[in-house]
Design an enzyme around this catalytic site. Structure first.
Site, PDB file in Angstrom:
ATOM      1  CB  ILE A  45      -3.091   8.560  -0.710  1.00  0.00           C
ATOM      2  CG1 ILE A  45      -2.546   9.985  -0.605  1.00  0.00           C
ATOM      3  CG2 ILE A  45      -4.489   8.564  -1.310  1.00  0.00           C
ATOM      4  CD1 ILE A  45      -2.340  10.655  -1.940  1.00  0.00           C
ATOM      5  CE  LYS A  90       5.910   7.172  -5.727  1.00  0.00           C
ATOM      6  NZ  LYS A  90       5.946   8.544  -5.158  1.00  0.00           N
ATOM      7  CD  GLU A 143      -2.860   1.271   0.172  1.00  0.00           C
ATOM      8  OE1 GLU A 143      -2.779   2.214  -0.635  1.00  0.00           O
ATOM      9  OE2 GLU A 143      -3.711   0.373   0.096  1.00  0.00           O
TER      10      GLU A 143
END
Length: 400
Positions: free
Chosen positions: A131, A200, A124
């Site tokens: 976030i 990402k 995560e």
């Protein structure tokens, strides 16, 4: 009692120890069981830290201890982080990580190994700092087909672009300020050249499509060539410049890229400034979903690491469907040349555009002429730029 080991005691590693300790009572109440940090692996000693007596220097101490069931990896870089993560998974230990480099390069393999050994590999904290976005994509959007992902995924570049727009500071001045404030590294290449954002966006694209692209294979541009003329043109046309990680999922493939874009001020990403991150996901049933918050930082990122630890503990006696990705094959990857969007051309004088190119709006700023042209492909844009030659100062994709 659940025993946890931490690999790397830098910013995120120390933050993870802090979150696990400061919020221990409330976390244990929610879990209905107790846990403790047994080891912290680092090359250094920390005699002044309250966690100093937990530090070990030999990874095998952790690997060979059957009491350790969860390992949190925050070492950074590919090696030995990947090697240690793999070894832990093969030894039957679940692994959580904030390391986007390892996830984007080895995610398929590590998720597969975790499933084979009945443990979990969670990440995560690898995208968006504090976030929550990965778990919502896996769980809350499971009934949807994600079509597009657009994200401001790097706080350093977002801070620099905000300074350029709001303070009139040059790129070099804004970068220097970011370094003074600790937002940018002494060597900021991974941030300002778009490499961090590329890692990402391929993770987010994999969550959306099940196909993991190589970060090195996608089109990646940074922000080093952005000028104050560009930011002035953007404002005059009703845009703001943001470094955007973009992914599109088609019925027959996936495409991802990173580039500076002129984002219309009506788009929620246009209002995300400073070091904050924002991720806008468009899915076929729910429509647009926005995730916003601190994209980096010691405690925000650590809170995401601990959220994964909590997930593993809470579901330790349950059968949880593992993350199953495949490495993208050539036939899975949509041609970048076919990608279409509107463009902004900043030119020394009014450009002589062919009849098939529709100009939607234009402006003059500091002697330059800027035009917004209707949707054209990457291949067609390359042809236009070649024909216009030195007339073109800069070109930008837009984001509505």
């Amino acid at each position: 009692m659940i025993k946890i080991a931490i690999l790397g005691f830098g910013v995120v590693g120390s933050g993870t120890a802090e979150v696990l300790t400061e919020n221990k009572r409330v976390i244990e109440e929610r879990l209905g069981c107790s846990y403790s940090i047994k080891y912290i692996l680092d090359l250094r000693d920390f005699p002044d830290s309250p966690f100093g007596d937990l530090v070990v220097h030999d990874f095998n101490t952790i690997l060979n201890d059957p009491e350790v069931s969860i390992v949190a990896e925050m070492m950074g870089g590919s090696h030995p982080a990947y090697d240690f993560s793999r070894a832990c998974l093969e030894a039957g230990k679940s692994v959580v990580t904030s390391n986007k480099e390892v996830v984007s390069n080895f995610g398929v393999e590590l998720c597969r190994i975790a499933a084979e050994h009945g443990v979990r590999y969670l990440f995560e904290a690898s995208v968006g700092g504090g976030i929550p976005v990965i778990r919502p994509m896996i769980n809350d959007l499971a009934s949807n087909r994600v079509r597009t992902v657009n994200g401001i995924l790097n706080g350093t570049t977002n801070y620099i672009l905000t300074q350029m727009r709001d303070c009139g500071s040059s790129f070099a001045e804004s970068l220097s300020e970011a370094q003074k404030l600790g937002y940018a590294e002494a060597n900021p290449a991974a941030d300002v050249e778009g490499i961090d954002a590329a890692r990402k966006i391929v993770i987010l694209a994999a969550l959306a499509s099940g196909k993991l692209l190589s970060p090195k294979s996608i089109h990646t541009e940074g922000i080093t060539n952005i000028t104050l003329l560009d930011t002035a043109v953007a404002d005059a046309l009703g845009y703001t410049i943001k470094l955007i990680g973009h992914a599109e999922v088609y019925d027959d493939g996936v495409m991802a890229m990173v580039s500076p874009r002129m984002v219309t001020k009506a788009n929620p990403l246009a209002n995300i400034d400073g070091v904050f991150n924002g991720i806008l996901i468009t899915a076929n049933m729910v429509g647009d979903v926005m995730f916003y918050g601190p994209g980096a930082g010691k405690l925000p990122t650590a809170s995401a690491v601990v959220a994964d630890i909590i997930d593993i503990i809470a579901n330790r006696d349950k059968a949880v469907k593992p993350i199953a990705w495949e490495d993208a094959k050539a036939e899975d990857i949509k041609s970048f040349d076919d990608y279409v969007c509107r463009r902004v051309l900043i030119c020394q004088s009014a450009p002589a555009l062919p009849n098939d190119v529709k100009v939607l709006k234009s402006c003059e700023v500091n002697g330059a002429v800027a035009v917004v042209i209707d949707t054209v492909s990457e291949a067609r844009t390359s042809q236009l730029l070649a024909a216009l030659g030195d007339t073109v100062i800069a070109t930008y994709r837009t984001l509505a």
